[in-house]
Design an enzyme around this catalytic site. Structure first.
Site, PDB file in Angstrom:
ATOM      1  CG  ASP A 191     -13.944 -43.666 133.559  1.00  0.00           C
ATOM      2  OD1 ASP A 191     -14.647 -42.692 133.892  1.00  0.00           O
ATOM      3  OD2 ASP A 191     -13.152 -44.227 134.334  1.00  0.00           O
ATOM      4  CG  LEU A 272     -13.839 -40.840 144.619  1.00  0.00           C
ATOM      5  CD1 LEU A 272     -12.793 -40.981 145.716  1.00  0.00           C
ATOM      6  CD2 LEU A 272     -14.937 -39.886 145.069  1.00  0.00           C
ATOM      7  NE  ARG A 273     -10.116 -42.067 136.033  1.00  0.00           N
ATOM      8  CZ  ARG A 273     -10.177 -43.379 135.937  1.00  0.00           C
ATOM      9  NH1 ARG A 273     -11.199 -43.945 135.326  1.00  0.00           N
ATOM     10  NH2 ARG A 273      -9.235 -44.144 136.440  1.00  0.00           N
ATOM     11  N   GLY A 274     -14.595 -38.288 138.398  1.00  0.00           N
ATOM     12  CA  GLY A 274     -15.355 -37.100 138.009  1.00  0.00           C
ATOM     13  C   GLY A 274     -14.970 -35.878 138.817  1.00  0.00           C
TER      14      GLY A 274
END
Length: 334
Positions: A191, A272-274
């Site tokens: 990630d 929300l990193r995507g």
């Protein structure tokens, strides 16, 4: 010392090269993970990137490549105000490396010869403002992975041991490569990579012949080969510099933000990193292409590398993550 293979001369592997260029434009994207077969140019691309990247300005003698003297850590005892130009750091983190070598430790030689307690910086200090490259990243020992996760999260290396209390900045772009047949990557580390690409061996004869010809020329007629490709690398370097300058001025319409959120919801990506990575990568691509604003075409181009490694496994869906992203792109961003 022989110069690395030119970045522009790498045949094919466009997704890998694009991902690396995007992180050179905006290091905040968060690094690149390259998974694929052996002998597909993964390590070659990283070495070539080091020669391609624009140099940085740093204080002379600073072990963490600080841009100004006031940013140098106190323990470094820097007295010079001189600013020098140096290549962007690209530091290898080998398998089997010790924790002390990574984070730094007590300088034993100074302790024994002078009786002084001094800090010897590690690889994380050298990689600040540059790249940290890990070959076979999926085989990295767990305790080193934990260290990298902590530093990648905070951007700071903290060493509390042997009577030392040391802090220094450690902001770098993480580049990892590996062969999926040799084991999977821990989800926590996976990630942390902003972009992920898969590389495969070329399947057509013409491409493979071109790879052989260029590698043979590099080995046996080095100076001629380098003089042929050096202008191409210089042009790409100038394009990266222009994109860095254009990036803050780029317009990002609200429709772009809506598209990012809609695509990530459709894919079921965690957190929300995507969305954030997808947006940063799309902005970097738009700046690289000289566009005045981020468009849907930029999102479509970077979505597979920004999102495919963030998807939950679906046992009822036999399609790979790349196919799932492509399918969602067709449905959400027609």
């Amino acid at each position: 010392m022989r110069q690395p293979f030119p970045f522009s001369a790498i045949v094919g592997q466009d997704a890998m090269k694009t991902a690396m260029v995007l992180t050179a434009i905006d290091p905040g994207i968060g690094g690149v993970l390259v998974f694929g077969d052996r002998g597909t140019g993964k390590s070659t691309a990283v070495r070539a990137l080091a020669a391609l990247l624009p140099p940085i300005e740093a204080v002379e003698g600073c072990p963490v490549n600080s841009a100004r003297r006031e940013l140098c850590p106190d323990w470094a005892l820097i007295t010079s105000d001189r600013i020098i130009t140096k290549p962007t750091p690209v530091v290898d983190l080998p398998l089997g490396v010790t924790e002390d070598r990574v984070v730094g430790a007590l300088d034993i030689e100074r302790a024994l010869t002078r009786g002084e307690k001094a800090f010897e910086p590690g690889l994380l200090a050298r990689a600040n403002r540059g790249y940290l490259y890990i070959d076979e990243v999926n085989l990295l020992e767990d305790h080193i992975v934990d260290l990298l996760l902590d530093v990648a999260q905070s951007g700071e290396n903290v060493v509390e041991r042997e009577g030392l209390s040391i802090r220094h900045p450690a902001r770098f772009v993480l580049v990892g490569s590996g062969n999926p047949e040799e084991g999977e990557l821990r989800p926590q580390l996976l990630d942390r990579f902003g972009l992920s690409v898969e590389v495969t061996s070329p399947r057509d004869i013409d491409t493979r012949v071109e790879v052989i010809k260029r590698r043979d020329a590099y080995e046996n007629d080095h100076e001629t080969f380098m003089s042929l490709w050096r202008p191409m690398d210089a042009g790409l370097r100038n394009q990266i510099l222009a994109a860095r300058e254009a990036l803050p001025k780029l317009d990002t319409p609200n429709t772009t933000l809506h598209d990012c959120a809609a695509l990530c919801i459709a894919l079921g990506s965690d957190g929300l990193r995507g969305e954030l990575t997808l947006l940063r990568a799309a902005r970097a691509l738009a700046a690289f292409e000289g566009a005045p604003a981020v468009a849907r075409s930029h999102l479509r181009a970077v979505a597979p590398m920004a999102l495919s490694h963030r998807l939950r496994r679906d046992p009822l869906d036999e399609a790979g993550s790349g196919a799932r992203v492509a399918r969602s792109l067709t449905e959400v961003l027609p």
